[in-house]
Design a protein around this motif. Structure first.
Motif, PDB file in Angstrom:
ATOM      1  N   MET A   1       0.825  -1.208   0.000  1.00 32.72           N
ATOM      2  CA  MET A   1       0.000   0.000   0.000  1.00 32.72           C
ATOM      3  C   MET A   1       0.860   1.258   0.000  1.00 32.72           C
ATOM      4  SD  MET A   1      -3.226  -1.067   2.465  1.00 32.72           S
ATOM      5  CE  MET A   1      -4.148   0.420   2.062  1.00 32.72           C
ATOM      6  N   ARG A   2       2.004   1.193   0.613  1.00 34.06           N
ATOM      7  CA  ARG A   2       2.943   2.322   0.542  1.00 34.06           C
ATOM      8  C   ARG A   2       3.455   2.511  -0.883  1.00 34.06           C
ATOM      9  NH1 ARG A   2       7.084   1.885   5.698  1.00 34.06           N
ATOM     10  NH2 ARG A   2       5.703   2.769   7.291  1.00 34.06           N
ATOM     11  N   LYS A   3       3.815   1.386  -1.491  1.00 34.13           N
ATOM     12  CA  LYS A   3       4.354   1.424  -2.856  1.00 34.13           C
ATOM     13  C   LYS A   3       3.331   2.005  -3.827  1.00 34.13           C
ATOM     14  CE  LYS A   3       6.422  -1.597  -6.347  1.00 34.13           C
ATOM     15  NZ  LYS A   3       6.788  -2.999  -6.693  1.00 34.13           N
ATOM     16  N   ASP A   4       2.051   1.677  -3.625  1.00 32.48           N
ATOM     17  CA  ASP A   4       0.996   2.184  -4.519  1.00 32.48           C
ATOM     18  C   ASP A   4       0.516   3.572  -4.133  1.00 32.48           C
ATOM     19  OD1 ASP A   4       1.224  -0.251  -5.748  1.00 32.48           O
ATOM     20  OD2 ASP A   4      -0.828  -0.910  -5.364  1.00 32.48           O
ATOM     21  N   GLY A   5       1.097   4.160  -3.108  1.00 31.06           N
ATOM     22  CA  GLY A   5       0.725   5.501  -2.707  1.00 31.06           C
ATOM     23  C   GLY A   5      -0.560   5.579  -1.913  1.00 31.06           C
ATOM     24  N   LEU A   6      -1.060   4.437  -1.467  1.00 28.66           N
ATOM     25  CA  LEU A   6      -2.296   4.435  -0.688  1.00 28.66           C
ATOM     26  C   LEU A   6      -2.052   4.770   0.778  1.00 28.66           C
ATOM     27  CD1 LEU A   6      -3.841   1.169  -2.206  1.00 28.66           C
ATOM     28  CD2 LEU A   6      -4.429   3.545  -2.781  1.00 28.66           C
ATOM     29  N   VAL A   7      -0.853   4.540   1.216  1.00 31.06           N
ATOM     30  CA  VAL A   7      -0.457   4.882   2.582  1.00 31.06           C
ATOM     31  C   VAL A   7       0.772   5.771   2.505  1.00 31.06           C
ATOM     32  CG1 VAL A   7       0.414   3.996   4.775  1.00 31.06           C
ATOM     33  CG2 VAL A   7      -1.405   2.756   3.576  1.00 31.06           C
ATOM     34  N   ASP A   8       0.700   6.926   3.150  1.00 31.19           N
ATOM     35  CA  ASP A   8       1.826   7.850   3.178  1.00 31.19           C
ATOM     36  C   ASP A   8       2.026   8.350   4.605  1.00 31.19           C
ATOM     37  OD1 ASP A   8      -0.216   9.683   3.578  1.00 31.19           O
ATOM     38  OD2 ASP A   8      -0.263  10.297   1.480  1.00 31.19           O
ATOM     39  N   ARG A   9       2.878   9.350   4.717  1.00 30.64           N
ATOM     40  CA  ARG A   9       3.198   9.872   6.040  1.00 30.64           C
ATOM     41  C   ARG A   9       1.969  10.463   6.731  1.00 30.64           C
ATOM     42  NH1 ARG A   9       8.254  13.780   6.189  1.00 30.64           N
ATOM     43  NH2 ARG A   9       9.143  11.818   5.386  1.00 30.64           N
ATOM     44  N   ASP A  10       1.047  11.022   5.960  1.00 29.83           N
ATOM     45  CA  ASP A  10      -0.112  11.682   6.549  1.00 29.83           C
ATOM     46  C   ASP A  10      -1.125  10.694   7.128  1.00 29.83           C
ATOM     47  OD1 ASP A  10       0.929  14.138   5.868  1.00 29.83           O
ATOM     48  OD2 ASP A  10      -0.068  14.167   3.905  1.00 29.83           O
ATOM     49  N   ASN A  11      -1.332   9.579   6.448  1.00 31.66           N
ATOM     50  CA  ASN A  11      -2.363   8.640   6.917  1.00 31.66           C
ATOM     51  C   ASN A  11      -1.782   7.342   7.477  1.00 31.66           C
ATOM     52  OD1 ASN A  11      -1.524   7.287   4.652  1.00 31.66           O
ATOM     53  ND2 ASN A  11      -3.538   7.197   3.658  1.00 31.66           N
ATOM     54  N   PHE A  12      -0.463   7.319   7.694  1.00 30.63           N
ATOM     55  CA  PHE A  12       0.167   6.077   8.145  1.00 30.63           C
ATOM     56  C   PHE A  12      -0.361   5.637   9.507  1.00 30.63           C
ATOM     57  CE2 PHE A  12       3.614   3.799  10.407  1.00 30.63           C
ATOM     58  CZ  PHE A  12       3.679   2.683   9.594  1.00 30.63           C
ATOM     59  N   MET A  13      -0.515   6.588  10.448  1.00 31.45           N
ATOM     60  CA  MET A  13      -0.987   6.211  11.780  1.00 31.45           C
ATOM     61  C   MET A  13      -2.427   5.702  11.726  1.00 31.45           C
ATOM     62  SD  MET A  13       1.462   6.332  13.774  1.00 31.45           S
ATOM     63  CE  MET A  13       0.477   5.896  15.190  1.00 31.45           C
ATOM     64  N   GLU A  14      -3.233   6.290  10.843  1.00 32.84           N
ATOM     65  CA  GLU A  14      -4.607   5.801  10.672  1.00 32.84           C
ATOM     66  C   GLU A  14      -4.589   4.372  10.139  1.00 32.84           C
ATOM     67  OE1 GLU A  14      -8.720   6.864   8.193  1.00 32.84           O
ATOM     68  OE2 GLU A  14      -6.897   8.094   7.932  1.00 32.84           O
ATOM     69  N   PHE A  15      -3.661   4.126   9.189  1.00 37.38           N
ATOM     70  CA  PHE A  15      -3.525   2.773   8.639  1.00 37.38           C
ATOM     71  C   PHE A  15      -3.126   1.774   9.732  1.00 37.38           C
ATOM     72  CE2 PHE A  15      -0.370  -0.389   7.268  1.00 37.38           C
ATOM     73  CZ  PHE A  15      -1.164  -1.183   6.443  1.00 37.38           C
ATOM     74  N   VAL A  16      -2.115   2.130  10.533  1.00 32.69           N
ATOM     75  CA  VAL A  16      -1.636   1.236  11.596  1.00 32.69           C
ATOM     76  C   VAL A  16      -2.749   0.951  12.594  1.00 32.69           C
ATOM     77  CG1 VAL A  16      -0.067   1.048  13.559  1.00 32.69           C
ATOM     78  CG2 VAL A  16       0.773   1.917  11.373  1.00 32.69           C
ATOM     79  N   THR A  17      -3.482   2.000  12.989  1.00 35.06           N
ATOM     80  CA  THR A  17      -4.565   1.828  13.976  1.00 35.06           C
ATOM     81  C   THR A  17      -5.649   0.906  13.433  1.00 35.06           C
ATOM     82  OG1 THR A  17      -4.155   4.045  14.868  1.00 35.06           O
ATOM     83  CG2 THR A  17      -6.300   3.032  15.345  1.00 35.06           C
ATOM     84  N   GLU A  18      -6.066   1.145  12.191  1.00 33.85           N
ATOM     85  CA  GLU A  18      -7.128   0.333  11.597  1.00 33.85           C
ATOM     86  C   GLU A  18      -6.675  -1.107  11.373  1.00 33.85           C
ATOM     87  OE1 GLU A  18     -10.553  -0.963  10.572  1.00 33.85           O
ATOM     88  OE2 GLU A  18     -10.303   1.148  11.112  1.00 33.85           O
ATOM     89  N   PHE A  19      -5.426  -1.263  10.890  1.00 31.20           N
ATOM     90  CA  PHE A  19      -4.913  -2.607  10.630  1.00 31.20           C
ATOM     91  C   PHE A  19      -4.780  -3.393  11.930  1.00 31.20           C
ATOM     92  CE2 PHE A  19      -2.348  -5.984   8.936  1.00 31.20           C
ATOM     93  CZ  PHE A  19      -2.663  -6.018   7.579  1.00 31.20           C
ATOM     94  N   ASP A  20      -4.270  -2.731  12.974  1.00 27.93           N
ATOM     95  CA  ASP A  20      -4.133  -3.401  14.272  1.00 27.93           C
ATOM     96  C   ASP A  20      -5.502  -3.730  14.855  1.00 27.93           C
ATOM     97  OD1 ASP A  20      -1.430  -3.285  14.105  1.00 27.93           O
ATOM     98  OD2 ASP A  20      -1.159  -1.637  15.521  1.00 27.93           O
ATOM     99  N   HIS A  21      -6.464  -2.829  14.651  1.00 33.50           N
ATOM    100  CA  HIS A  21      -7.823  -3.074  15.140  1.00 33.50           C
ATOM    101  C   HIS A  21      -8.409  -4.326  14.491  1.00 33.50           C
ATOM    102  CE1 HIS A  21     -11.789  -2.147  16.720  1.00 33.50           C
ATOM    103  NE2 HIS A  21     -12.292  -2.294  15.510  1.00 33.50           N
ATOM    104  N   TRP A  22      -8.003  -4.596  13.260  1.00 33.00           N
ATOM    105  CA  TRP A  22      -8.459  -5.786  12.539  1.00 33.00           C
ATOM    106  C   TRP A  22      -7.639  -7.015  12.911  1.00 33.00           C
ATOM    107  CZ3 TRP A  22      -6.059  -7.330   7.434  1.00 33.00           C
ATOM    108  CH2 TRP A  22      -6.658  -8.504   6.934  1.00 33.00           C
ATOM    109  N   MET A  23      -6.298  -6.827  13.003  1.00 35.42           N
ATOM    110  CA  MET A  23      -5.393  -7.970  13.139  1.00 35.42           C
ATOM    111  C   MET A  23      -5.328  -8.526  14.562  1.00 35.42           C
ATOM    112  SD  MET A  23      -4.035  -9.003  10.311  1.00 35.42           S
ATOM    113  CE  MET A  23      -2.532  -9.854  10.770  1.00 35.42           C
ATOM    114  N   PHE A  24      -5.381  -7.680  15.583  1.00 36.10           N
ATOM    115  CA  PHE A  24      -5.219  -8.175  16.949  1.00 36.10           C
ATOM    116  C   PHE A  24      -6.284  -9.195  17.341  1.00 36.10           C
ATOM    117  CE2 PHE A  24      -2.573  -4.317  18.526  1.00 36.10           C
ATOM    118  CZ  PHE A  24      -1.416  -4.953  18.080  1.00 36.10           C
TER     119      PHE A  24
END
Length: 277
Positions: A99-122
């Protein structure tokens, strides 16, 4: 963000699977996958990725049913728990990098990505580990019950002569069961000679020999004699090397020889009779 992650995983499922297989082969213990063919490993890996994706799309009951079925399969294949957790970590890293490579995740939304992904993965991680652990414990419990049911029967082969064939590794718990079956069998069958056959025991170390000596002593206390049969050359060498004293036990290399000696002890012998023409 949750929908963005799901759409990326769905549209890049093939790439994720290929990357996951490649990284798992590099990182996991190769012994984990030797029990299955490359085709089976690919199929099982695909099921694992599909399982992770299904957590987005299916109800909790449907997902749990899939999860239990997959856990039973990988337990049967011998995948250790650390491989399962490594698989989850690898999946997360692949999705994050992609997702970083495709530009879907960048510095601005990275923390949102981590929070959402962890909310799903944990919760997913906890569910997979719990299902795997429960399946493994159930499998071990069933195997232990089966082993106890099949373990160490005392078989009467002639009047006053019984044989106890031992197969597999002997630990302390199994030795107690052997002792119990042996003594009960001697009394039940009124055995005067008992042959303990260790042909199927792969290793005889000091502990195993100690258990056998204890069994022989117990048999003598109830008025019977004990013989140890099925001593292969490598077992004999191990016994000598370890300095194990079996002087109080009659030993033979084969069950056949042991039965012949047991018959002599009970004042009998096998006589060959020629057929009348």
């Amino acid at each position: 963000m949750r929908k963005l992650i799901f759409n990326y995983v769905q549209t890049h499922k093939g790439e994720i699977l290929n990357d996951w297989i490649e990284q798992m082969r590099q990182q996991a213990d190769e012994r984990t996958f030797t029990a299955m063919s490359p085709q089976m490993f690919t199929k099982t890996s695909s099921e694992f990725i599909e399982l992770l994706i299904s957590n987005f799309t299916e109800t909790e009951r449907e997902f749990q049913a899939k999860l239990t079925g997959f856990a039973e399969k990988i337990v049967k294949f011998g995948w250790p728990l650390n491989v399962v957790t490594l698989g989850l970590q690898t999946f997360r890293q692949i999705v994050s990098d992609g997702m970083r490579k495709d530009g879907l995740v960048d510095r601005d939304n990275f923390m949102e990505f981590v929070t959402e992904f962890d909310h799903w993965m944990f919760p997913l991680n906890d569910a997979i580990i719990a299902s795997y652990t429960n399946t493994w414990e159930r499998t071990v419990s069933l195997q232990k019950i089966a082993l106890q049911e099949l373990s160490a029967p005392l078989i009467p082969v002639f009047e006053k002569i019984s044989v106890m064939p031992l197969i597999g590794t002997i630990d302390t718990e199994r030795a107690k069961l052997i002792m119990e079956n042996l003594l009960n069998g001697v009394v039940t069958h009124r055995s005067e000679v008992v042959l303990i056959d260790i042909t199927g025991v792969p290793v005889v170390d000091t502990m195993v020999a100690h258990h056998i000596i204890q069994a022989a002593d117990a048999v003598r206390l109830v008025g019977a004699k004990c013989m140890l049969v099925g001593i292969r050359p490598e077992i004999a060498q191990t016994i000598v090397t370890l300095g194990i004293n079996l002087d109080q036990i009659v030993t033979t290399s084969t069950l056949k020889k042991g039965i012949e000696e047991a018959l002599e002890m009970t004042e009998r012998k096998i006589i060959e009779v020629e057929e009348k023409r």
